[in-house]
Write an enzyme that holds these catalytic residues in place. Structure first.
Site, mmCIF file in Angstrom:
data_model
loop_
_atom_site.group_PDB
_atom_site.id
_atom_site.type_symbol
_atom_site.label_atom_id
_atom_site.label_comp_id
_atom_site.label_asym_id
_atom_site.label_seq_id
_atom_site.Cartn_x
_atom_site.Cartn_y
_atom_site.Cartn_z
ATOM 1 N N HIS A 1 0.811 -1.219 0.000
ATOM 2 C CA HIS A 1 0.000 0.000 0.000
ATOM 3 C C HIS A 1 0.844 1.267 0.000
ATOM 4 O O HIS A 1 0.376 2.321 -0.417
ATOM 5 C CB HIS A 1 -1.025 -0.041 1.131
ATOM 6 C CG HIS A 1 -2.140 -0.956 0.778
ATOM 7 N ND1 HIS A 1 -2.147 -2.276 1.140
ATOM 8 C CD2 HIS A 1 -3.220 -0.774 -0.015
ATOM 9 C CE1 HIS A 1 -3.216 -2.847 0.619
ATOM 10 N NE2 HIS A 1 -3.875 -1.964 -0.081
ATOM 11 N N ARG B 1 -10.774 3.874 -2.440
ATOM 12 C CA ARG B 1 -10.292 3.115 -1.275
ATOM 13 C C ARG B 1 -10.623 3.907 -0.017
ATOM 14 O O ARG B 1 -9.809 4.698 0.464
ATOM 15 C CB ARG B 1 -8.774 2.909 -1.366
ATOM 16 C CG ARG B 1 -8.313 1.895 -2.409
ATOM 17 C CD ARG B 1 -6.805 1.722 -2.323
ATOM 18 N NE ARG B 1 -6.309 0.565 -3.018
ATOM 19 C CZ ARG B 1 -5.684 0.596 -4.212
ATOM 20 N NH1 ARG B 1 -5.505 1.732 -4.831
ATOM 21 N NH2 ARG B 1 -5.256 -0.519 -4.759
ATOM 22 N N ARG C 1 -15.459 1.423 -2.552
ATOM 23 C CA ARG C 1 -15.182 0.154 -1.887
ATOM 24 C C ARG C 1 -15.383 0.341 -0.396
ATOM 25 O O ARG C 1 -14.853 1.294 0.182
ATOM 26 C CB ARG C 1 -13.742 -0.294 -2.154
ATOM 27 C CG ARG C 1 -13.423 -1.532 -1.329
ATOM 28 C CD ARG C 1 -12.108 -2.120 -1.655
ATOM 29 N NE ARG C 1 -11.005 -1.351 -1.118
ATOM 30 C CZ ARG C 1 -9.724 -1.651 -1.348
ATOM 31 N NH1 ARG C 1 -9.419 -2.668 -2.143
ATOM 32 N NH2 ARG C 1 -8.767 -0.934 -0.836
ATOM 33 N N GLU D 1 -10.519 -11.044 -5.216
ATOM 34 C CA GLU D 1 -9.150 -10.962 -4.699
ATOM 35 C C GLU D 1 -8.692 -12.294 -4.142
ATOM 36 O O GLU D 1 -7.544 -12.447 -3.743
ATOM 37 C CB GLU D 1 -9.087 -9.916 -3.580
ATOM 38 C CG GLU D 1 -9.644 -8.568 -4.002
ATOM 39 C CD GLU D 1 -9.452 -7.521 -2.949
ATOM 40 O OE1 GLU D 1 -8.449 -6.806 -3.006
ATOM 41 O OE2 GLU D 1 -10.327 -7.414 -2.056
ATOM 42 N N ASN E 1 -3.771 -7.270 -7.084
ATOM 43 C CA ASN E 1 -2.716 -7.243 -6.058
ATOM 44 C C ASN E 1 -2.926 -8.372 -5.059
ATOM 45 O O ASN E 1 -2.017 -9.154 -4.774
ATOM 46 C CB ASN E 1 -2.722 -5.912 -5.296
ATOM 47 C CG ASN E 1 -2.737 -4.712 -6.215
ATOM 48 O OD1 ASN E 1 -2.257 -4.795 -7.337
ATOM 49 N ND2 ASN E 1 -3.282 -3.608 -5.763
ATOM 50 N N ASP E 2 -4.139 -8.435 -4.539
ATOM 51 C CA ASP E 2 -4.418 -9.498 -3.579
ATOM 52 C C ASP E 2 -4.645 -10.829 -4.277
ATOM 53 O O ASP E 2 -4.275 -11.875 -3.745
ATOM 54 C CB ASP E 2 -5.627 -9.127 -2.702
ATOM 55 C CG ASP E 2 -5.203 -8.245 -1.543
ATOM 56 O OD1 ASP E 2 -4.202 -8.598 -0.891
ATOM 57 O OD2 ASP E 2 -5.831 -7.210 -1.322
ATOM 58 N N ARG F 1 2.400 -9.776 -0.577
ATOM 59 C CA ARG F 1 2.533 -8.691 -1.560
ATOM 60 C C ARG F 1 3.532 -7.620 -1.138
ATOM 61 O O ARG F 1 3.914 -6.775 -1.941
ATOM 62 C CB ARG F 1 1.163 -8.072 -1.843
ATOM 63 C CG ARG F 1 0.538 -7.418 -0.645
ATOM 64 C CD ARG F 1 -0.909 -7.065 -0.901
ATOM 65 N NE ARG F 1 -1.059 -5.748 -1.491
ATOM 66 C CZ ARG F 1 -2.243 -5.179 -1.746
ATOM 67 N NH1 ARG F 1 -3.359 -5.829 -1.495
ATOM 68 N NH2 ARG F 1 -2.306 -3.979 -2.263
ATOM 69 N N CYS G 1 -9.019 -3.556 -11.088
ATOM 70 C CA CYS G 1 -8.650 -2.337 -10.360
ATOM 71 C C CYS G 1 -7.347 -2.516 -9.592
ATOM 72 O O CYS G 1 -6.949 -1.630 -8.851
ATOM 73 C CB CYS G 1 -9.766 -1.878 -9.435
ATOM 74 S SG CYS G 1 -10.083 -3.052 -8.108
HETATM 75 C C1 PEP Z 1 -6.122 -5.300 -5.028
HETATM 76 O O1 PEP Z 1 -5.949 -6.092 -4.101
HETATM 77 O O2 PEP Z 1 -5.722 -5.484 -6.206
HETATM 78 C C2 PEP Z 1 -6.841 -4.038 -4.770
HETATM 79 C C3 PEP Z 1 -7.191 -3.241 -5.754
HETATM 80 O O3 PEP Z 1 -7.070 -3.709 -3.464
HETATM 81 P P1 PEP Z 1 -5.908 -3.172 -2.484
HETATM 82 O O4 PEP Z 1 -4.660 -3.012 -3.304
HETATM 83 O O5 PEP Z 1 -6.379 -1.891 -1.910
HETATM 84 O O6 PEP Z 1 -5.816 -4.260 -1.491
HETATM 85 MG MG MG Z 2 -6.983 -5.819 -2.235
#
Ligand code: PEP
Ligand code: MG
Length: 583
Positions: free
Chosen positions: A239, A337, A371, A460, A483-484, A494, A531
């Site tokens: 993040h 977010r 979200r 995710e 990402n997740d 991650r 996303c």
């Molecule tokens: C993701 O996990 O790809 C996502 C968009 O959410 P975040 O990165 O905020 O966990």
């Molecule tokens: Mg995520």
């Protein structure tokens, strides 16, 4: 996804022919083959470091390190921090007591100066911390210990510890502030020991911020004088990387050796390739800054909605953390977010505050997907007071928080619905970390009962991707958080810099899951977007389109390059890339 695109609006400028985009296939190392930066300071013979580029753009300036918390040296002979002050310590009590006062004054003055440079919530927090450092009881306690024979650093350390225990015992809001005292203590002790104050530097000129690692809260609090970020640790979809991208700040993580570069050394940072040129001259630094300005201006000149070269529409949406992140030129917000608004908070945001935060975004963007709070693991929200967990990424995070604190989601859904009513916007809302059909159905029922127009689920977790078709019976759209989804598909943290190859979104297993979701969306006639950070990578975006996703949501700074990349390829070419990558 919301479709605010006026019919017949223009196509973006296509990418110049032969623009030499590198092939998006991963290299043997599993790391992206990004374009070599090739010229200027990067081609010179000066020192170079290499890390993972996580936020595109280039910048150059002097390095300033974020100092680590000081280590308290052993007490001076004759002092015993464990058993308390003694009068035969050999310290000069009056001098130590004055040093205590000077340290607390310096800390308060530094915080007040930073509060004056900040605004809103950040300024309030800094002012509140300055008031704690100014507390006469804290000063009195530390000075008493110094007068009784402790050196200033140990006296401060002990007084802060006492103060912390007192606050913790009071409970409630004051107990929540107890953790802030550690930060203040580190600052005061560092001052007393003649060390640089820990925390963000404020040298009074633009600089490249260097740190072992940064927390999301540190990154959220960065001032305008930070030109770029370089950290020794950190992963590409942490993040902190996301916050840097959101601000358009070039950033490199996992850069070994950066902590050995002395403060003041001028470095050039390429947040795309991850390269650092160390020891630049002023002229070279100016050249880097100018080239970055010119490239941003060139890309920003592209206009219009997302389209492939043969006109296939792909919505280009924004990932934002607050209304401040909104930029013109996109087709809506694909990921708001909401937890980024509350990273620093130790008390729950009031309903009215949540209404205002959503309404501010709804009033300025044509379509918005909000979200619901995604708390937990690397985005702790202190105000939730969630219990510690041995394995937080696999624990109570995202929608799972609802199991412990159902009121939090209800209040947030009410606030979003009220903000939509106030502004006349159509609220689209999605939940993070949806895993099962029961979760999707439960979330959709509650959101619809509040009057939310469109309800979606983030994909995710592999379990959700595998059941995308079924989930689409419960919700109106899906948004893939790569990402997740990568983290949980490859069982790779991650934030872990050494596992970046596993987290590469071009891994075929991840592409298969994305393709399954896109196919489920096509069958159901419902939108399926991406996303995660992959959507903002101009090398990956065409591939995702080739897999069949209907929208791409990204940090605002990424939109121009993605628009250009899509405009340079037909849909058939995007599909060829997707097929090749899956193979
Ligand atoms: C993701 O996990 O790809 C996502 C968009 O959410 P975040 O990165 O905020 O966990
Ligand atoms: Mg995520």
């Amino acid at each position: 996804m919301p479709d605010p695109t006026p019919p017949g609006s223009g196509r973006p400028d296509p990418a110049p022919p032969g623009s030499g985009r590198p092939d998006p296939a991963p290299s043997d190392s599993g790391r992206p083959d990004l374009a070599p930066s090739g010229s200027g300071p990067w081609a010179g013979a000066g020192g170079r470091l290499i890390g993972l580029g996580v936020s595109r753009g280039r910048a150059a300036g002097p390095v300033m390190r974020m100092a680590a918390p000081p280590t308290l040296p052993p007490p001076r002979p004759g002092t015993d921090a464990a058993t308390g002050p003694r009068t035969d310590s050999g310290t000069d009590p009056a001098a130590e007591a004055s040093a205590v006062a000077a340290a607390l004054e310096a800390v308060a003055a530094d915080l007040n100066r930073r509060a004056a440079d900040a605004s809103g919530e950040a300024a309030d927090i800094l002012e509140a911390l300055a008031m704690i450092a100014d507390d006469p009881m804290l000063l009195e306690d530390a000075q008493e210990r110094a007068r009784a024979g402790m050196d200033a650093a140990h006296a401060l350390d002990a007084a802060f510890a006492q103060h912390r225990d007192t606050l913790a015992a009071l409970g409630g809001y004051l107990a929540e502030r107890a953790a802030d005292l550690d930060d203040l203590k580190h600052r005061a002790v560092a001052f007393a020991l003649g060390l640089p104050m820990p925390g963000l530097p404020s040298p009074g000129h633009p600089y490249v911020l260097v740190a072992e690692d940064l927390s999301p809260a540190d990154t959220a609090g960065l001032g305008p004088d930070v030109l770029a970020l370089v950290t020794e640790r950190g992963g590409p979809t942490s993040h902190t990387a996301i916050l840097a991208r959101g601000r358009g700040l070039p950033a490199v993580v996992a850069c070994k050796g950066i902590m050995d570069v002395p403060d003041g050394t001028v470095v050039g940072v390429d947040g795309g390739t991850g390269e650092l040129a160390v020891g630049l001259t002023e002229e070279e630094a100016a050249e880097v800054q100018e080239a970055d300005r010119a490239e941003r201006a060139r890309l920003a000149a592209g206009r219009g909605p997302g389209r492939t070269a043969d006109g296939h529409p792909v919505k280009l949406l924004l990932n934002i953390g607050s209304a401040e992140d909104l930029r013109p030129g996109a087709e809506g917000v694909g990921l708001f977010r909401t937890e980024f608004l509350f990273l620093d908070r130790t008390t729950a945001p009031a309903y009215e505050e949540q209404v205002a935060a959503s309404a501010e975004v709804f009033a300025q963007a044509e379509s918005v997907i909000v979200r619901t709070l995604d708390a937990g693991t690397d985005k702790p929200l202190p105000f939730l007071g969630l219990p510690g967990e041995p394995n937080p990424a696999l624990g109570v995070r995202g929608l799972r928080v609802d199991r412990l604190l159902p009121d939090v989601l209800d209040t947030q859904l009410d606030a979003i619905a009220e903000a939509a009513r106030k502004t006349g916007a159509q609220a689209w809302v999605m939940a993070p970390m949806v895993t099962t059909m029961a979760e999707a159905t439960g979330f959709a029922r509650r959101a619809r009962a509040k009057g939310i127009a469109r309800v979606g689920a983030m994909i995710e977790v592999p379990a959700a991707a595998l059941r995308a078709g079924r989930l689409l019976q419960a919700v109106d759209f899906l948004s893939i958080g790569t990402n997740d989804l990568a983290q949980y598909t490859f069982a790779a943290d991650r934030q872990h810099s050494a596992l970046a190859d596993l987290l590469d979104p071009r891994q075929p297993a991840l592409l298969e899951l994305i393709a399954m979701c896109a196919a489920a969306g096509q069958e159901a006639g419902k939108p399926v977007g991406v996303c995660g950070e992959a959507a903002g990578d101009p090398l990956l975006a065409p591939l995702l389109v080739g897999l069949g996703v209907t929208s791409l949501s990204m940090a605002p700074v990424c939109v121009p390059a993605v628009r250009e990349a899509l405009a340079g390829l037909t849909l058939a070419e995007c599909r060829e890339r997707a097929t090749a990558a899956r193979a």
